[in-house]
Design an enzyme around this catalytic site. Structure first.
Site, PDB file in Angstrom:
ATOM      1  N   ALA A  32       0.875  -1.187   0.000  1.00 29.54           N
ATOM      2  CA  ALA A  32       0.000   0.000   0.000  1.00 29.54           C
ATOM      3  C   ALA A  32       0.911   1.237   0.000  1.00 29.54           C
ATOM      4  CB  ALA A  32      -0.953  -0.003   1.185  1.00 29.54           C
ATOM      5  N   HIS A  37       6.961   5.619   1.969  1.00 28.22           N
ATOM      6  CA  HIS A  37       7.781   4.500   1.486  1.00 28.22           C
ATOM      7  C   HIS A  37       8.740   4.972   0.381  1.00 28.22           C
ATOM      8  CE1 HIS A  37       3.915   2.334   2.675  1.00 28.22           C
ATOM      9  NE2 HIS A  37       4.818   1.786   3.477  1.00 28.22           N
TER      10      HIS A  37
HETATM   11  P1  AMP Z   1       5.049  -0.153   6.544  1.00 28.50           P
HETATM   12  O1  AMP Z   1       4.701  -0.553   5.143  1.00 28.50           O
HETATM   13  O2  AMP Z   1       3.998   0.670   7.207  1.00 28.50           O
HETATM   14  O3  AMP Z   1       5.529  -1.308   7.367  1.00 28.50           O
HETATM   15  O4  AMP Z   1       6.287   0.823   6.413  1.00 28.50           O
HETATM   16  C1  AMP Z   1       7.455   0.457   5.718  1.00 28.50           C
HETATM   17  C2  AMP Z   1       8.528   1.467   5.975  1.00 28.50           C
HETATM   18  O5  AMP Z   1       8.100   2.755   5.529  1.00 28.50           O
HETATM   19  C3  AMP Z   1       8.874   1.609   7.466  1.00 28.50           C
HETATM   20  O6  AMP Z   1      10.273   1.783   7.606  1.00 28.50           O
HETATM   21  C4  AMP Z   1       8.123   2.839   7.854  1.00 28.50           C
HETATM   22  O7  AMP Z   1       8.683   3.526   8.942  1.00 28.50           O
HETATM   23  C5  AMP Z   1       8.238   3.673   6.588  1.00 28.50           C
HETATM   24  N1  AMP Z   1       7.170   4.680   6.566  1.00 28.50           N
HETATM   25  C6  AMP Z   1       5.833   4.459   6.641  1.00 28.50           C
HETATM   26  N2  AMP Z   1       5.169   5.634   6.681  1.00 28.50           N
HETATM   27  C7  AMP Z   1       6.113   6.609   6.639  1.00 28.50           C
HETATM   28  C8  AMP Z   1       6.071   8.037   6.656  1.00 28.50           C
HETATM   29  N3  AMP Z   1       4.920   8.714   6.733  1.00 28.50           N
HETATM   30  N4  AMP Z   1       7.238   8.708   6.606  1.00 28.50           N
HETATM   31  C9  AMP Z   1       8.434   8.048   6.549  1.00 28.50           C
HETATM   32  N5  AMP Z   1       8.529   6.711   6.522  1.00 28.50           N
HETATM   33  C10 AMP Z   1       7.398   5.995   6.564  1.00 28.50           C
END
Ligand code: AMP
Length: 284
Positions: A32, A37
């Site tokens: 998503a 990301h």
């Molecule tokens: P997730 O798919 O939510 O597990 O996130 C994957 C990676 O993207 C993780 O390292 C999160 O910290 C990073 N991430 C998700 N949302 C953000 C955001 N708003 N700003 C910076 N990094 C993000």
């Protein structure tokens, strides 16, 4: 962009990258994809890495089956976004390859005690064990690399760094700032589940973080600023703390200097988190 689903090809692609004297830049995600990301992909590209982006919705880090079932899965769109962001290898492993024995409880777990048990770990028991276990596996298959994580999940970065240190994993962990929408809300795949009213309430989290960042004073004063801001909106607060950025332990009023404000709350059944740097001093 190459798309791989099986562990063998993923491992070979990483090996071949290193054989060409290039560095693998690993960006682990649950899909998503959004600008948060993609900022990690950009950070990896800026360093000249060959970017491997993984998409795996890891069931072991969800305590709540309904939350797992509701987690958005948008692989076609993700694939297009990854390609246009300049991802070199998109890794989409199957559940069977990642956790062949799931959901039996005979699997190996990585538990990062302390850092993984407080804050998010307290409200979501087992969450960081699921995270550390899956990240350890991503690192094991990828091999030596740089890995990029977002400060949005501040505690997650601390847990992963501790694991890398303790297990001497051949991985350099880098982090990148929180990416926000124009109204301040930290981007999250979970935001899609909010109504417009829910979104308005969710903005209290980023308002709280910004209000604390603007305040000069000791930890208890900043903590009260966080809580007052959250109390004004319909947010079921899980925690709102001023912590040591390394240990994640709440700070007392004798602490000075750079600290971190972390908040978590539930809006319309959606658990949201946010955080940011703050400075502690005596106040006016
Ligand atoms: P997730 O798919 O939510 O597990 O996130 C994957 C990676 O993207 C993780 O390292 C999160 O910290 C990073 N991430 C998700 N949302 C953000 C955001 N708003 N700003 C910076 N990094 C993000």
């Amino acid at each position: 962009m190459e798309v791989v689903h099986d562990l063998g090809r993923w491992r070979d692609a990483a090996r071949a990258t290193r054989a060409r004297e290039r560095t693998v830049g690993l960006v682990p995600t649950m899909g998503a994809l959004h600008a948060g990301h993609l900022s990690l992909v950009r950070a990896a590209r800026e360093r000249g890495d060959v970017v491997f982006l993984t998409i795996f919705v890891n069931p072991r880090q969800f305590g709540d089956a309904a939350d797992l079932a509701r987690y958005p899965r948008t692989l076609d769109v993700d694939q297009r976004l990854a390609e246009s962001a300049g991802v070199d290898v998109l890794v989409v492993p199957t559940l069977d390859e990642m956790w062949p024995d799931y959901p039996r409880d005979t699997m190996t777990s990585v538990h990062v005690a302390g850092l993984g048990d407080v804050l998010e770990g307290e409200g979501r028991p087992g969450h960081f064990t699921g995270v550390a276990s899956v990240v350890a596996k991503l690192f094991a298959v990828t091999g030596p690399c740089r890995a990029y994580f977002g400060q949005k999940d501040f505690q997650q970065v601390a847990v992963v760094r501790q694991m890398v240190r303790d297990l001497a994993l051949p991985v350099e962990v880098l982090d990148a700032p929180v990416v926000r929408d124009a109204d301040g809300l930290a981007l999250s795949s979970r935001n899609e589940r909010l109504s417009s009213e829910g979104r308005a309430n969710a903005l209290a989290l980023s308002r709280a973080i910004h209000a604390a960042a603007r305040t000069r004073g000791p930890a208890s004063v900043l903590r009260d600023v966080l809580r007052a801001e959250l109390a004004r909106a319909k947010v079921e607060v899980a925690y709102a703390e001023i912590v040591d950025p390394m240990t994640l332990r709440p700070l007392g009023d004798d602490a000075r200097g750079v600290a971190r404000a972390l908040v978590a709350g539930v809006v319309e059944g959606v658990r949201l988190i946010d955080n940011g740097p703050v400075t502690l001093d005596q106040g006016e």
